[in-house]
Design a protein around this motif. Structure first.
Motif, PDB file in Angstrom:
ATOM      1  N   ASN A  78       0.831  -1.207   0.000  1.00  0.00           N
ATOM      2  CA  ASN A  78       0.000   0.000   0.000  1.00  0.00           C
ATOM      3  C   ASN A  78       0.867   1.259   0.000  1.00  0.00           C
ATOM      4  O   ASN A  78       0.558   2.249  -0.687  1.00  0.00           O
ATOM      5  CB  ASN A  78      -0.924  -0.009   1.207  1.00  0.00           C
ATOM      6  N   GLU A  79       1.947   1.260   0.812  1.00  0.00           N
ATOM      7  CA  GLU A  79       2.818   2.446   0.898  1.00  0.00           C
ATOM      8  C   GLU A  79       3.478   2.738  -0.439  1.00  0.00           C
ATOM      9  O   GLU A  79       3.595   3.914  -0.860  1.00  0.00           O
ATOM     10  CB  GLU A  79       3.893   2.242   1.968  1.00  0.00           C
ATOM     11  N   ASN A  80       3.933   1.711  -1.153  1.00  0.00           N
ATOM     12  CA  ASN A  80       4.589   1.937  -2.438  1.00  0.00           C
ATOM     13  C   ASN A  80       3.595   2.376  -3.496  1.00  0.00           C
ATOM     14  O   ASN A  80       3.957   3.141  -4.401  1.00  0.00           O
ATOM     15  CB  ASN A  80       5.293   0.656  -2.885  1.00  0.00           C
ATOM     16  N   LEU A  81       2.350   1.896  -3.428  1.00  0.00           N
ATOM     17  CA  LEU A  81       1.359   2.359  -4.402  1.00  0.00           C
ATOM     18  C   LEU A  81       0.964   3.811  -4.154  1.00  0.00           C
ATOM     19  O   LEU A  81       0.491   4.502  -5.071  1.00  0.00           O
ATOM     20  CB  LEU A  81       0.122   1.471  -4.346  1.00  0.00           C
ATOM     21  N   ALA A  82       1.145   4.282  -2.892  1.00  0.00           N
ATOM     22  CA  ALA A  82       0.739   5.653  -2.565  1.00  0.00           C
ATOM     23  C   ALA A  82       1.761   6.692  -2.967  1.00  0.00           C
ATOM     24  O   ALA A  82       1.492   7.899  -2.902  1.00  0.00           O
ATOM     25  CB  ALA A  82       0.456   5.745  -1.066  1.00  0.00           C
ATOM     26  N   LEU A  83       3.000   6.295  -3.363  1.00  0.00           N
ATOM     27  CA  LEU A  83       4.028   7.259  -3.758  1.00  0.00           C
ATOM     28  C   LEU A  83       3.622   8.004  -5.014  1.00  0.00           C
ATOM     29  O   LEU A  83       2.977   7.456  -5.901  1.00  0.00           O
ATOM     30  CB  LEU A  83       5.353   6.525  -3.993  1.00  0.00           C
ATOM     31  N   THR A  84       4.031   9.281  -5.066  1.00  0.00           N
ATOM     32  CA  THR A  84       3.720  10.116  -6.226  1.00  0.00           C
ATOM     33  C   THR A  84       5.023  10.663  -6.807  1.00  0.00           C
ATOM     34  O   THR A  84       6.117  10.453  -6.270  1.00  0.00           O
ATOM     35  CB  THR A  84       2.797  11.274  -5.834  1.00  0.00           C
ATOM     36  N   ASP A 115       1.114 -15.047 -18.588  1.00  0.00           N
ATOM     37  CA  ASP A 115       2.296 -14.548 -19.303  1.00  0.00           C
ATOM     38  C   ASP A 115       2.438 -13.038 -19.185  1.00  0.00           C
ATOM     39  O   ASP A 115       3.291 -12.438 -19.829  1.00  0.00           O
ATOM     40  CB  ASP A 115       2.247 -14.956 -20.769  1.00  0.00           C
ATOM     41  N   ASP A 116       1.618 -12.416 -18.339  1.00  0.00           N
ATOM     42  CA  ASP A 116       1.772 -10.981 -18.055  1.00  0.00           C
ATOM     43  C   ASP A 116       1.130 -10.680 -16.715  1.00  0.00           C
ATOM     44  O   ASP A 116       0.090 -11.250 -16.375  1.00  0.00           O
ATOM     45  CB  ASP A 116       1.134 -10.134 -19.154  1.00  0.00           C
ATOM     46  N   LEU A 117       1.785  -9.822 -15.937  1.00  0.00           N
ATOM     47  CA  LEU A 117       1.292  -9.417 -14.627  1.00  0.00           C
ATOM     48  C   LEU A 117       1.548  -7.935 -14.466  1.00  0.00           C
ATOM     49  O   LEU A 117       2.661  -7.452 -14.707  1.00  0.00           O
ATOM     50  CB  LEU A 117       2.017 -10.212 -13.522  1.00  0.00           C
ATOM     51  N   SER A 118       0.509  -7.193 -14.080  1.00  0.00           N
ATOM     52  CA  SER A 118       0.677  -5.737 -13.929  1.00  0.00           C
ATOM     53  C   SER A 118      -0.067  -5.259 -12.691  1.00  0.00           C
ATOM     54  O   SER A 118      -1.057  -5.875 -12.283  1.00  0.00           O
ATOM     55  CB  SER A 118       0.162  -5.001 -15.165  1.00  0.00           C
ATOM     56  N   ILE A 119       0.458  -4.186 -12.091  1.00  0.00           N
ATOM     57  CA  ILE A 119      -0.160  -3.536 -10.935  1.00  0.00           C
ATOM     58  C   ILE A 119      -0.286  -2.058 -11.246  1.00  0.00           C
ATOM     59  O   ILE A 119       0.683  -1.416 -11.661  1.00  0.00           O
ATOM     60  CB  ILE A 119       0.678  -3.753  -9.662  1.00  0.00           C
ATOM     61  N   SER A 120      -1.502  -1.534 -11.068  1.00  0.00           N
ATOM     62  CA  SER A 120      -1.771  -0.117 -11.361  1.00  0.00           C
ATOM     63  C   SER A 120      -2.110   0.599 -10.070  1.00  0.00           C
ATOM     64  O   SER A 120      -2.794   0.040  -9.193  1.00  0.00           O
ATOM     65  CB  SER A 120      -2.932   0.002 -12.356  1.00  0.00           C
ATOM     66  N   SER A 124      -0.997   7.430  -7.708  1.00  0.00           N
ATOM     67  CA  SER A 124       0.082   8.053  -8.478  1.00  0.00           C
ATOM     68  C   SER A 124      -0.104   7.908  -9.975  1.00  0.00           C
ATOM     69  O   SER A 124       0.721   8.413 -10.749  1.00  0.00           O
ATOM     70  CB  SER A 124       1.426   7.425  -8.088  1.00  0.00           C
ATOM     71  N   GLU A 125      -1.191   7.180 -10.373  1.00  0.00           N
ATOM     72  CA  GLU A 125      -1.457   6.923 -11.781  1.00  0.00           C
ATOM     73  C   GLU A 125      -0.241   6.285 -12.454  1.00  0.00           C
ATOM     74  O   GLU A 125       0.150   6.622 -13.563  1.00  0.00           O
ATOM     75  CB  GLU A 125      -1.863   8.208 -12.509  1.00  0.00           C
ATOM     76  N   ARG A 126       0.367   5.353 -11.717  1.00  0.00           N
ATOM     77  CA  ARG A 126       1.487   4.615 -12.281  1.00  0.00           C
ATOM     78  C   ARG A 126       1.069   3.170 -12.505  1.00  0.00           C
ATOM     79  O   ARG A 126       0.300   2.608 -11.730  1.00  0.00           O
ATOM     80  CB  ARG A 126       2.692   4.651 -11.342  1.00  0.00           C
ATOM     81  N   ASP A 127       1.615   2.537 -13.571  1.00  0.00           N
ATOM     82  CA  ASP A 127       1.374   1.138 -13.887  1.00  0.00           C
ATOM     83  C   ASP A 127       2.707   0.416 -13.949  1.00  0.00           C
ATOM     84  O   ASP A 127       3.676   0.917 -14.542  1.00  0.00           O
ATOM     85  CB  ASP A 127       0.666   0.968 -15.234  1.00  0.00           C
ATOM     86  N   PHE A 128       2.752  -0.750 -13.323  1.00  0.00           N
ATOM     87  CA  PHE A 128       3.951  -1.583 -13.359  1.00  0.00           C
ATOM     88  C   PHE A 128       3.559  -2.916 -14.009  1.00  0.00           C
ATOM     89  O   PHE A 128       2.583  -3.550 -13.606  1.00  0.00           O
ATOM     90  CB  PHE A 128       4.490  -1.841 -11.944  1.00  0.00           C
ATOM     91  N   SER A 129       4.355  -3.342 -15.001  1.00  0.00           N
ATOM     92  CA  SER A 129       4.018  -4.553 -15.731  1.00  0.00           C
ATOM     93  C   SER A 129       5.272  -5.328 -16.065  1.00  0.00           C
ATOM     94  O   SER A 129       6.356  -4.737 -16.198  1.00  0.00           O
ATOM     95  CB  SER A 129       3.266  -4.210 -17.025  1.00  0.00           C
ATOM     96  N   ILE A 130       5.147  -6.640 -16.178  1.00  0.00           N
ATOM     97  CA  ILE A 130       6.287  -7.490 -16.533  1.00  0.00           C
ATOM     98  C   ILE A 130       5.955  -8.215 -17.825  1.00  0.00           C
ATOM     99  O   ILE A 130       4.872  -8.792 -17.968  1.00  0.00           O
ATOM    100  CB  ILE A 130       6.603  -8.485 -15.401  1.00  0.00           C
TER     101      ILE A 130
END
Length: 569
Positions: A78-84, A115-120, A124-130
């Motif tokens: 939660n803390e890392n998703l809250a970073l801006t 074959d794909d995993l992402s967290i939005s 911060s309106e950031r998306d992380f995907s592999i």
């Protein structure tokens, strides 16, 4: 003029009919049975496939749910998703490494089905995907983040299934992000392999809003509407298709398999065509064989018929017997017939001469009885004129008995006439035995007019006198009964004469009833045998002839005649 078909042609026609009709019946029955069996096989097979597909997708759901739960409880998520972007670069770099490690851990541990995993992040309106083991930050897209409150949401992109789930803050259940996974192609391939899709059938996987996520097979079979589908692991018939359906997790995913009914019809038509070709070939062969066999079987018959047709009245041509079967029997019968006809014709003239001689003798024989009857009547008249009533009675009785004996017409007489004749006989015997024998005749006053053979009762009475009472010096007794019951007549002749032993009685009955000739040493039973034989010819099994006797005590002969149509004719 009516034209008669030969036996050969008739045999061939009947054989063909009895071959074709059963063949057509068997084809029709087999086609119907095969169609039902094929339909049931398709239904059972696809229902099993739908159940297995349901289990596969439910297993994928459980694994995805476990993955989402594990990510949500991962420390410091939660803390890392809250970073801006306003945070320091060092903090952002640490957050980047954190998200990279998190994605790598969960991606590689679940790479068998994703074959794909992402967290939005919504903060911060950031998306992380592999992708291909490389972490690549992607920009947020508003259409991905605008989800409803469903626990999971499934969509497709380029015929690939993507599953989303919210990340809620534990304190206030506020949505702070989304987790998204994309299923591998192997999952879809495994699903399609279970459902066994061919060139005619098709499979559709629907989402919560009945949107088609993936489809494969004959896409032309896609239904116009999915609102009428039951999704109960059963099947329905819709738009000339067999539709098999199932629902996973309360409608999160729906699987539909469509099998056109034309598949069954095409298979049945193909099998019917093959069966029809084989049946036609079989019928043609049967017709040919029936003609060949009929020609072989009827050839001797036709030859025999031609021989019979060409026989002249003075030839009586005989055939040579070449067969050992039924045809040979016909030829033998024909030869016997010709021989007998020839012999009969030879005897015809002799028979005519013998017939004329017999007629002449019969005419002569008719003169003698009338002469004797008239002589007895004359003797009775003379005795009466000379005041000798006993002689008059004997002469008249003898005349009546003689007239009864030689009277022409039918051999059947009424029981009243037979009783009258017996009474005349008893009159003579009373004069002979005087007081040595007491005679009683008991009969119903209103006897029906039963027809019996002539000389049925009198021989029984004569048998009692000759073989039972003749040696009695005194105390002899004879009782004659003629009684009528509801369904039968009963005639009994009882005497207290010599009687018989059991062995004698059995021997007598055997001689009487079995058509055997009497034993030469046996001087009794001729009259009884004659009576029984004539009753058997007239009444068959509708009478009884019984003897009851005790040696030196009595003998009782009983006749029971049942009232049937034959009796009263």
């Amino acid at each position: 003029m009516k034209k008669n078909l030969s036996i050969r042609v008739k045999f061939a026609i009947f054989t063909s009919i009895f071959t074709i009709v059963p063949t057509l019946i068997v084809i029709a029955f087999s086609t119907t049975a095969l169609q039902n069996a094929l339909r049931n096989e398709i239904i059972d097979s696809n229902q099993s496939q739908i159940k297995w597909a349901n289990q596969l997708i439910d297993d994928i759901y459980l694994r995805a749910d476990l993955l989402f739960n594990n990510i949500q409880i991962y420390p410091d998520l939660n803390e890392n998703l809250a970073l801006t972007s306003s945070d320091s670069l060092e903090t952002q770099f640490r957050s980047y490494n954190y998200m990279r490690d998190l994605l790598n851990v969960f991606y590689f541990s679940n790479s068998l089905f994703i074959d794909d995993l992402s967290i939005s992040s919504t903060e911060s309106e950031r998306d992380f995907s592999i992708k291909n083991s490389i972490v690549t930050p992607i920009s947020s897209q508003s259409d991905i983040l605008s989800r409803d409150d469903a626990t999971m949401y499934v969509e497709s992109h380029n015929n690939r299934v993507i599953i989303h789930r919210k990340i809620n803050r534990f304190e206030d259940r506020h949505t702070i992000g989304y987790i998204s996974i994309r299923l591998k192609d192997s999952v879809s391939s495994q699903l399609f392999n279970i459902l066994q899709i061919d060139e005619n059938s098709s499979v559709f996987v629907l989402g919560q809003d009945d949107e088609v996520l993936i489809k494969k097979g004959n896409i032309e079979n896609e239904l116009k509407s999915y609102s009428t589908i039951a999704y109960d692991d059963s099947y329905q018939t819709l738009e000339d298709n067999l539709v098999f359906s199932t629902s996973i997790r309360s409608g999160l995913l729906k699987i539909i398999k469509v099998v056109p009914l034309s598949i069954i019809d095409s298979v049945i038509n193909r099998l019917f065509f093959i069966g029809l070709i084989l049946s036609i070939a079989f019928v043609m062969l049967a017709i040919y064989l029936s003609y060949v066999f009929s020609a072989r079987l009827t050839k001797p018959i036709i030859s025999l018929a031609n021989t019979m047709k060409s026989v002249e009245i003075d030839e009586f041509k005989l055939r040579t017997i070449d067969e050992n079967n039924e045809i040979g029997l016909l030829e033998t019968g024909y030869n016997v017939l010709m021989t007998r006809v020839r012999n009969l014709i030879d005897q015809e003239y002799k028979s005519e001469i013998e017939l004329k001689n017999a007629q002449l003798k019969a005419l002569q024989a008719q003169i003698n009885p009338h002469f004797l009857y008239n002589t007895l009547q004359m003797m009775g008249g003379i005795a009466l004129s000379q005041d000798v009533p006993e002689v008059h009675g004997i002469a008249n009785t003898m005349a009546e008995m003689f007239r009864y004996s030689v009277s022409g017409g039918s051999d059947l007489v009424s029981i009243h006439d037979e009783i009258k004749h017996t009474e005349n006989y008893l009159f003579i015997q009373k004069l002979r035995f005087q007081d040595r024998i007491n005679v009683e005749v008991l009969m119903d006053d209103d006897l029906s007019n039963l027809l019996i053979p002539k000389f049925t009762l009198q021989p029984l009475v004569e048998n009692a006198f000759e073989h039972g009472l003749s040696k009695r010096v005194t105390g002899g007794r004879l009782v004659v009964k003629v009684l009528e019951h509801t369904d039968h007549f009963e005639i009994t002749v009882w005497d207290n004469g010599e009687g018989m032993s059991l062995q004698q009685k059995d021997l007598l009955l055997e001689q009487i009833k079995n058509h055997n000739p009497l034993v030469p040493s046996q001087n009794f039973g001729i009259g009884l045998k004659n009576v029984n034989a004539r009753l058997r010819l007239l009444y068959a099994n509708n009478y009884k002839f019984e003897i009851d006797t005790v040696l030196n005590e009595y003998t009782c002969i009983s006749l029971t005649i049942y009232k049937t149509q034959e009796v009263n004719k």
